[in-house]
Design an enzyme around this catalytic site. Sequence first.
Site, PDB file in Angstrom:
ATOM      1  N   ASP A 144       0.757  -1.191   0.072  1.00  0.00           N
ATOM      2  CA  ASP A 144      -0.140   0.008   0.011  1.00  0.00           C
ATOM      3  C   ASP A 144       0.870   1.083   0.065  1.00  0.00           C
ATOM      4  O   ASP A 144       0.422   2.021   0.732  1.00  0.00           O
ATOM      5  CB  ASP A 144      -1.079   0.078   1.021  1.00  0.00           C
ATOM      6  CG  ASP A 144      -2.037   1.205   1.020  1.00  0.00           C
ATOM      7  OD1 ASP A 144      -2.433   1.531  -0.072  1.00  0.00           O
ATOM      8  OD2 ASP A 144      -2.274   1.951   1.930  1.00  0.00           O
ATOM      9  N   TRP A 193       2.636  14.609  10.754  1.00  0.00           N
ATOM     10  CA  TRP A 193       1.625  14.392   9.598  1.00  0.00           C
ATOM     11  C   TRP A 193       0.963  15.824   9.477  1.00  0.00           C
ATOM     12  O   TRP A 193       0.104  15.979   8.694  1.00  0.00           O
ATOM     13  CB  TRP A 193       0.543  13.596  10.610  1.00  0.00           C
ATOM     14  CG  TRP A 193      -0.455  12.884   9.393  1.00  0.00           C
ATOM     15  CD1 TRP A 193      -1.515  13.208   8.948  1.00  0.00           C
ATOM     16  CD2 TRP A 193      -0.291  11.624   8.982  1.00  0.00           C
ATOM     17  NE1 TRP A 193      -2.105  12.568   8.151  1.00  0.00           N
ATOM     18  CE2 TRP A 193      -1.423  11.378   7.983  1.00  0.00           C
ATOM     19  CE3 TRP A 193       0.653  10.609   9.140  1.00  0.00           C
ATOM     20  CZ2 TRP A 193      -1.552  10.171   7.404  1.00  0.00           C
ATOM     21  CZ3 TRP A 193       0.722   9.327   8.455  1.00  0.00           C
ATOM     22  CH2 TRP A 193      -0.357   9.012   7.512  1.00  0.00           C
ATOM     23  N   TRP A 229      -4.996   9.393   8.834  1.00  0.00           N
ATOM     24  CA  TRP A 229      -4.920   7.976   9.104  1.00  0.00           C
ATOM     25  C   TRP A 229      -4.362   7.685  10.520  1.00  0.00           C
ATOM     26  O   TRP A 229      -4.659   6.649  11.354  1.00  0.00           O
ATOM     27  CB  TRP A 229      -3.934   7.318   7.944  1.00  0.00           C
ATOM     28  CG  TRP A 229      -4.071   5.792   7.960  1.00  0.00           C
ATOM     29  CD1 TRP A 229      -4.652   5.001   8.911  1.00  0.00           C
ATOM     30  CD2 TRP A 229      -3.348   5.206   6.735  1.00  0.00           C
ATOM     31  NE1 TRP A 229      -4.267   3.904   8.358  1.00  0.00           N
ATOM     32  CE2 TRP A 229      -3.511   3.874   7.185  1.00  0.00           C
ATOM     33  CE3 TRP A 229      -2.718   5.345   5.625  1.00  0.00           C
ATOM     34  CZ2 TRP A 229      -3.053   2.750   6.323  1.00  0.00           C
ATOM     35  CZ3 TRP A 229      -2.338   4.672   4.816  1.00  0.00           C
ATOM     36  CH2 TRP A 229      -2.467   3.070   5.232  1.00  0.00           C
TER      37      TRP A 229
END
Lengths: 291, 279
Positions: A8, A184, A248
Amino acid sequence: MTPHDEWDYDGVNEMILTDQKIDGKERHLLTHPDRNGFAYTLDRVTGELLVAEKFDPAVNWATKIDMDKSSKTYGRPLVVAKYSTEQNGEDTNSQGICPAALGTKDQQPSAYSPKTELFYLPTNHVCMDYEPFRVSYTAGQPYVGATLSMYPAPNSHGGMGNFVAWDNLKGKIVWSNKEQFSVWSGALATAGDIVFYGTLEGYLKAVDAKTGKELYKFKTPSGIIGNVMTYENKGKQYVAVLSGVGGWAGIGLAAGLTGGTEGLGAVGGYAALANYTALGGQLTVFHLPTN
Amino acid sequence: MGHPDRRLRQHRYSKLDQINKDNVKKLTVAWSFSTGVLRGHEGGPLVVGDIMYVHTPFPNTVYALNLNEEGKIIWKYEPKQDNNVVPVMCCDTVNRGVAYADGMIFLHQADTTVVALDAKTGQKKWSVQNGDPKKGETNTATVMPVKDKLIVGISGGEFGVQGSLTAYNIADGKRVWRGYSVGPDDQLLVDPEKTTELGKPIGKDSSLKTWEGDQWKIGGGSTWGWYSYDPKLNLIYYGSGNPSTWNPKQRPGDNKWSMTIWARDADTGMAKGLPDDPA
């Protein structure tokens, strides 16, 4: 970049377009720090691949990108069999793969300073176990077919992130600041020789663009996954950022999930975030006091 | 934020230097604002003149704040979206922000509705549906205005979408071109002889040959990241996402052109080169 993906490693991260000199000659470049842990530097006019190097030493799923133009595997990653979820097969748990599915970096956009010619990469320092299983397609239903769990890169500093200054011509890390959680948040570089970024615990940080030395931090009401920006109003400079933990990496808090492999494998690894921050949604605008 | 050209090149660099390495330690909060929404806040505010535009995760509210009055609300836009879009978003209900061009603010909602709002009043000028959430097509990305077009991507690699990049007219929202990441050549918008990969033409059916049967139809290659533009070359650069499913055994082949760096002509969408996808 990752043909026949087994981990992924989406190729969607930013493409940063710069004009820089290589061997005295100005080149039109594209720099792309990919989820797969390799940062690619290309000539964006011809598509020629110039540099492809790991921007986190923990990356282990491939030894390198084949740069030999005469090779049959030119441009492809040389995959390490042990970490190949394809070779290990369905219902086998491939362990210790670095990076995790959310990549050495994900959507959090990097910054580039023409003053230092460095790229500032907000990164994840996270590894995973990955077990593929057979799945059937139904429109509108998840079509995932793998169970994952994520954890901080083993045998390292114990944290899940680094804030990295990257030289795209040499393919080398210039400096790297460790972070407890993934960075992030999108970075911002300015002509004031500083770089800003946010952390999942909620800090807005400013560091020296040349050395990475931390110069300022302020804890905002919730984790930062937003992109730092700056603007001028009536001749005065401001810095602004959104707080609001999630994404996420923060899906456990955002969606109220607690199972370790929930949230496509991210919930367990980031469980400790709940000790630092909680949900929120706030804009904070910073300035220098007038006197 | 920043010079438009640097923004299109994704530099995230500002020439502002009042705040610098010597005085940044004195930084303090000027004002703050609650968005009224919880969950992940990705992206950032956008400043155009004296107005700051702030967006939120689902339901994707947009505020226009007056910078001359410490963020007093000038207008607010609250899309009405079906809650059923939330469970088909893989990784939180994030949105990476709005964009500005020609007096309009552009928002790409979670349910893939693209709306153009009057930047001064918040009044809707046009809207268009880019995808179908019932098939798992959603949106988390921002959009990129380029000349007279708006460049729009799509999410849903965890739901077996056929990823694409689409250009709409900025003036009226009419669709101009759409290039898919996976599928037949006419859907990819490629020229088998002229579109190159690592310097070589990609040839006919370059994507179809790398999938078993018609698996490409649910093959992923979503386009939810950041897009860049080089005005001189008139090329849009972006990357495509994972092939669907995450179980590699189930989809033999190289699964082209997922996981690829794309360069497309801004006017026609034709792919010039797939500069780095190996294979």
